[in-house]
Design a protein around this motif. Structure first.
Motif, PDB file in Angstrom:
ATOM      1  N   TYR A   5       0.856  -1.182   0.000  1.00 44.12           N
ATOM      2  CA  TYR A   5       0.000   0.000   0.000  1.00 44.12           C
ATOM      3  C   TYR A   5       0.894   1.235   0.000  1.00 44.12           C
ATOM      4  O   TYR A   5       1.791   1.347   0.859  1.00 44.12           O
ATOM      5  CB  TYR A   5      -0.876  -0.022   1.262  1.00 44.12           C
ATOM      6  N   SER A   8       2.319   2.972   3.238  1.00 48.55           N
ATOM      7  CA  SER A   8       2.039   2.177   4.442  1.00 48.55           C
ATOM      8  C   SER A   8       3.136   2.406   5.477  1.00 48.55           C
ATOM      9  O   SER A   8       4.317   2.489   5.156  1.00 48.55           O
ATOM     10  CB  SER A   8       1.978   0.688   4.077  1.00 48.55           C
ATOM     11  N   MET A  34      -6.199   8.956   8.800  1.00 43.68           N
ATOM     12  CA  MET A  34      -6.139   8.411   7.423  1.00 43.68           C
ATOM     13  C   MET A  34      -5.516   7.027   7.531  1.00 43.68           C
ATOM     14  O   MET A  34      -4.345   6.818   7.233  1.00 43.68           O
ATOM     15  CB  MET A  34      -5.319   9.344   6.535  1.00 43.68           C
ATOM     16  N   THR A  35      -6.320   6.075   7.940  1.00 43.69           N
ATOM     17  CA  THR A  35      -5.805   4.807   8.474  1.00 43.69           C
ATOM     18  C   THR A  35      -5.329   3.805   7.426  1.00 43.69           C
ATOM     19  O   THR A  35      -4.579   2.888   7.732  1.00 43.69           O
ATOM     20  CB  THR A  35      -6.865   4.182   9.419  1.00 43.69           C
ATOM     21  N   THR A  39      -2.867  -0.517   9.814  1.00 40.13           N
ATOM     22  CA  THR A  39      -1.702  -1.062  10.526  1.00 40.13           C
ATOM     23  C   THR A  39      -1.406  -0.273  11.804  1.00 40.13           C
ATOM     24  O   THR A  39      -1.153  -0.861  12.863  1.00 40.13           O
ATOM     25  CB  THR A  39      -0.445  -0.987   9.619  1.00 40.13           C
ATOM     26  N   VAL A  40      -1.421   1.059  11.692  1.00 34.84           N
ATOM     27  CA  VAL A  40      -1.085   1.887  12.853  1.00 34.84           C
ATOM     28  C   VAL A  40      -2.195   1.773  13.906  1.00 34.84           C
ATOM     29  O   VAL A  40      -1.931   1.597  15.097  1.00 34.84           O
ATOM     30  CB  VAL A  40      -0.869   3.366  12.428  1.00 34.84           C
ATOM     31  N   ASN A  54     -10.155   6.378  10.850  1.00 38.92           N
ATOM     32  CA  ASN A  54     -10.989   6.895   9.760  1.00 38.92           C
ATOM     33  C   ASN A  54     -10.213   6.836   8.453  1.00 38.92           C
ATOM     34  O   ASN A  54      -8.989   6.904   8.433  1.00 38.92           O
ATOM     35  CB  ASN A  54     -11.356   8.362  10.033  1.00 38.92           C
ATOM     36  N   ASP A  55     -10.918   6.711   7.365  1.00 38.27           N
ATOM     37  CA  ASP A  55     -10.339   6.869   6.025  1.00 38.27           C
ATOM     38  C   ASP A  55     -11.498   7.121   5.064  1.00 38.27           C
ATOM     39  O   ASP A  55     -12.672   6.848   5.373  1.00 38.27           O
ATOM     40  CB  ASP A  55      -9.564   5.609   5.589  1.00 38.27           C
ATOM     41  N   SER A  60     -10.590   0.449   3.661  1.00 34.59           N
ATOM     42  CA  SER A  60      -9.940   0.807   4.937  1.00 34.59           C
ATOM     43  C   SER A  60     -10.914   0.615   6.100  1.00 34.59           C
ATOM     44  O   SER A  60     -10.516   0.194   7.196  1.00 34.59           O
ATOM     45  CB  SER A  60      -9.493   2.272   4.920  1.00 34.59           C
ATOM     46  N   TYR A 223     -14.440  11.957   4.630  1.00 34.42           N
ATOM     47  CA  TYR A 223     -13.370  12.931   4.406  1.00 34.42           C
ATOM     48  C   TYR A 223     -12.860  13.432   5.757  1.00 34.42           C
ATOM     49  O   TYR A 223     -13.664  13.873   6.592  1.00 34.42           O
ATOM     50  CB  TYR A 223     -13.892  14.108   3.586  1.00 34.42           C
ATOM     51  N   ALA A 224     -11.550  13.406   5.945  1.00 33.15           N
ATOM     52  CA  ALA A 224     -10.939  13.878   7.190  1.00 33.15           C
ATOM     53  C   ALA A 224     -11.402  15.301   7.500  1.00 33.15           C
ATOM     54  O   ALA A 224     -11.667  15.640   8.652  1.00 33.15           O
ATOM     55  CB  ALA A 224      -9.419  13.838   7.050  1.00 33.15           C
ATOM     56  N   GLU A 225     -11.499  16.100   6.452  1.00 35.49           N
ATOM     57  CA  GLU A 225     -11.883  17.500   6.628  1.00 35.49           C
ATOM     58  C   GLU A 225     -13.269  17.596   7.269  1.00 35.49           C
ATOM     59  O   GLU A 225     -13.562  18.554   7.974  1.00 35.49           O
ATOM     60  CB  GLU A 225     -11.928  18.216   5.270  1.00 35.49           C
ATOM     61  N   PRO A 240      -1.091  11.559   5.635  1.00 39.11           N
ATOM     62  CA  PRO A 240      -1.787  11.866   4.384  1.00 39.11           C
ATOM     63  C   PRO A 240      -1.048  11.312   3.173  1.00 39.11           C
ATOM     64  O   PRO A 240       0.116  10.903   3.304  1.00 39.11           O
ATOM     65  CB  PRO A 240      -1.722  13.400   4.352  1.00 39.11           C
ATOM     66  N   TYR A 247      -5.475   7.494  -4.187  1.00 39.11           N
ATOM     67  CA  TYR A 247      -5.687   6.121  -3.711  1.00 39.11           C
ATOM     68  C   TYR A 247      -6.905   5.479  -4.379  1.00 39.11           C
ATOM     69  O   TYR A 247      -6.894   4.296  -4.699  1.00 39.11           O
ATOM     70  CB  TYR A 247      -5.818   6.102  -2.182  1.00 39.11           C
ATOM     71  N   SER A 279      -9.028  12.950  -3.391  1.00 29.88           N
ATOM     72  CA  SER A 279      -8.402  13.520  -2.190  1.00 29.88           C
ATOM     73  C   SER A 279      -7.702  14.835  -2.500  1.00 29.88           C
ATOM     74  O   SER A 279      -6.840  14.899  -3.378  1.00 29.88           O
ATOM     75  CB  SER A 279      -7.383  12.539  -1.626  1.00 29.88           C
TER      76      SER A 279
HETATM   77  C1  SAM Z   1      -0.256   7.272   3.300  1.00 33.08           C
HETATM   78  S1  SAM Z   1      -1.826   6.473   3.275  1.00 33.08           S
HETATM   79  C2  SAM Z   1      -2.034   5.983   4.942  1.00 33.08           C
HETATM   80  C3  SAM Z   1      -1.301   4.726   5.207  1.00 33.08           C
HETATM   81  C4  SAM Z   1      -1.565   4.131   6.594  1.00 33.08           C
HETATM   82  N1  SAM Z   1      -0.945   4.903   7.647  1.00 33.08           N
HETATM   83  C5  SAM Z   1      -1.050   2.708   6.621  1.00 33.08           C
HETATM   84  O1  SAM Z   1      -0.051   2.429   7.314  1.00 33.08           O
HETATM   85  O2  SAM Z   1      -1.630   1.870   5.934  1.00 33.08           O
HETATM   86  C6  SAM Z   1      -2.938   7.785   3.097  1.00 33.08           C
HETATM   87  C7  SAM Z   1      -4.412   7.456   3.274  1.00 33.08           C
HETATM   88  O3  SAM Z   1      -5.151   8.681   3.270  1.00 33.08           O
HETATM   89  C8  SAM Z   1      -6.438   8.431   2.762  1.00 33.08           C
HETATM   90  N2  SAM Z   1      -7.002   9.743   2.404  1.00 33.08           N
HETATM   91  C9  SAM Z   1      -6.615  10.582   1.427  1.00 33.08           C
HETATM   92  N3  SAM Z   1      -7.307  11.723   1.483  1.00 33.08           N
HETATM   93  C10 SAM Z   1      -8.159  11.617   2.524  1.00 33.08           C
HETATM   94  C11 SAM Z   1      -9.134  12.480   3.097  1.00 33.08           C
HETATM   95  N4  SAM Z   1      -9.343  13.691   2.607  1.00 33.08           N
HETATM   96  N5  SAM Z   1      -9.827  12.039   4.155  1.00 33.08           N
HETATM   97  C12 SAM Z   1      -9.619  10.791   4.671  1.00 33.08           C
HETATM   98  N6  SAM Z   1      -8.705   9.938   4.169  1.00 33.08           N
HETATM   99  C13 SAM Z   1      -7.972  10.338   3.107  1.00 33.08           C
HETATM  100  C14 SAM Z   1      -6.176   7.492   1.617  1.00 33.08           C
HETATM  101  O4  SAM Z   1      -7.336   6.768   1.274  1.00 33.08           O
HETATM  102  C15 SAM Z   1      -5.046   6.620   2.176  1.00 33.08           C
HETATM  103  O5  SAM Z   1      -5.553   5.436   2.742  1.00 33.08           O
END
Ligand code: SAM
Length: 359
Positions: A5, A8, A34-35, A39-40, A54-55, A60, A223-225, A240, A247, A279
């Motif tokens: 991923y 990740s 943004m899970t 894993t975290v 959340n994602d 996710s 959406y995180a926002e 992020p 994604y 995103s």
């Molecule tokens: C770098 S990855 C996270 C990886 C995660 N920490 C892991 O270990 O698997 C970024 C994540 O942000 C999510 N994402 C992108 N924009 C987002 C938003 N506006 N709100 C929520 N999630 C978002 C994507 O779907 C993606 O799963």
């Protein structure tokens, strides 16, 4: 293959956990906003934190439910008929759990020449493309269709609890990753079937975390926002996207498995319509406003943000963005990146953990 991923945190998870432990006390409430693969979030649960995950993506959501929300192993109580009709005893598993029996029963699903077979295997004839797509061997694509049909039937007859459904979809996604004919993401498939794609699709039961703490954890999808206004916690970890790669476009097939739908598959890659999961963090001009929305809406004193020197924003941009909200501290660490011999990329990559404290 497990899960490849983008971004990740499996390799630097201990550093992230240590930093969170330095900022908040044991048992604190941590949001993983943004899970991704969760894993975290799962590691946070293991360490005794109360977790909100959340994602944006549906897959996710299922990963996070599977990792956070089981207090006891699933019994699949309402799916007795399906299990007794489809389970075939295996010699080396003399006393299977109900979960093992359910996975065994799903593995015995009758193959179907359905949506996955038509759109994503060489035997198919996609509706919106002249050329078949080679994401899966024809046998595996038909097996995926068979398993999807059974999960869908179980849901339709109320034979699965919501968490059980999430767990089975999580397991289907993990099994599918193991036989996908791709180089890294689902943005493209390979021309010829590679070794792992020739193996037969098999689902395996996940190693489930269980315990009474399950009821303290929360899983959201959005959406995180937007979801930020619903969250009050001790620290919010934000990981992020760093780059322009969306994604939703790169993992479109996993999203289709997670939603259990049959969207129009468009073009050479068979993309599902994905703009509803676009995103802002993948567009340089929109990132700042999105961060500001999150920080102003969420009730927390601490944010911890993972970022990389490869990211769309420079570290100086970050400091400028965050400084009006509180004190900013930056930890920098270098880690080895995977690259092919011909790649011109540097072999070392600087990653950042940016802590914003606004107490
Ligand atoms: C770098 S990855 C996270 C990886 C995660 N920490 C892991 O270990 O698997 C970024 C994540 O942000 C999510 N994402 C992108 N924009 C987002 C938003 N506006 N709100 C929520 N999630 C978002 C994507 O779907 C993606 O799963």
């Amino acid at each position: 293959m497990g899960y490849r991923y983008i971004g990740s945190k499996s390799k630097i998870i201990d550093t992230v956990l240590k930093k969170i432990g330095d900022i908040v006390p044991e048992g604190a409430h941590v949001t993983d906003l943004m899970t991704g693969t969760a894993t975290v979030a799962i590691k946070l649960r293991r360490h005794g934190y109360k977790v909100t995950a959340n994602d944006l993506m549906t897959y996710s959501y299922h990963h996070a439910i599977s990792g956070l929300k089981f207090s006891v192993p699933p019994t699949f109580q309402m799916a007795d008929e399906f299990i007794s009709n489809n389970y075939r005893a295996i010699e080396n598993i003399p006393n299977p759990t109900r979960y093992e029996m359910m996975i065994n029963a799903l593995n015995n699903s009758e193959p179907i020449e359905g949506y996955f077979w038509r759109e994503f295997s060489l035997s198919g004839a996609p509706i919106k493309s002249d050329k078949p797509r080679n994401y899966f061997s024809s046998e595996n694509a038909a097996k995926i269709d068979g398993i999807r049909a059974n999960i869908e039937k179980l849901v339709r007859y109320d034979a699965l609890k919501p968490n059980e459904k999430s767990l089975l979809l999580h397991d289907l996604i993990m099994g599918t990753n193991d036989v996908a004919n791709i180089a890294g993401t689902y943005g493209h498939h390979m021309a010829e079937l590679v070794g792992r794609a020739k193996h037969s699709l098999e689902l395996y039961p996940s190693e489930l975390l269980t315990g009474e703490d399950a009821e303290h954890h929360t899983v959201l999808q959005g959406y995180a926002e937007e979801v930020s206004s619903q969250i009050s916690c001790d620290i919010c970890y934000i990981d992020p996207p760093y780059m322009k790669r969306q994604y939703a476009a790169n993992y479109h097939i996993l999203e289709t498995l997670a939603r259990g739908d049959e969207p129009e598959a468009i073009g050479v890659s068979g993309l599902r319509p994905w703009r509803d999961q676009y995103s802002n963090f993948c567009t340089k001009t929109k990132i700042r406003d999105s961060f500001r929305s999150i920080i102003t809406r969420m009730k927390t004193d601490n944010f911890l943000i993972s970022y990389s020197e490869d990211g769309l924003l420079d570290i100086e941009d970050f400091v400028e963005l965050l400084a009006p909200f509180g004190d900013v501290y930056i930890d920098e660490f270098v880690h080895k990146r995977f690259k092919s011999n011909s790649s011109k990329l540097k072999s070392q990559l600087t990653e950042y953990l940016i802590h914003l404290n606004r107490e």
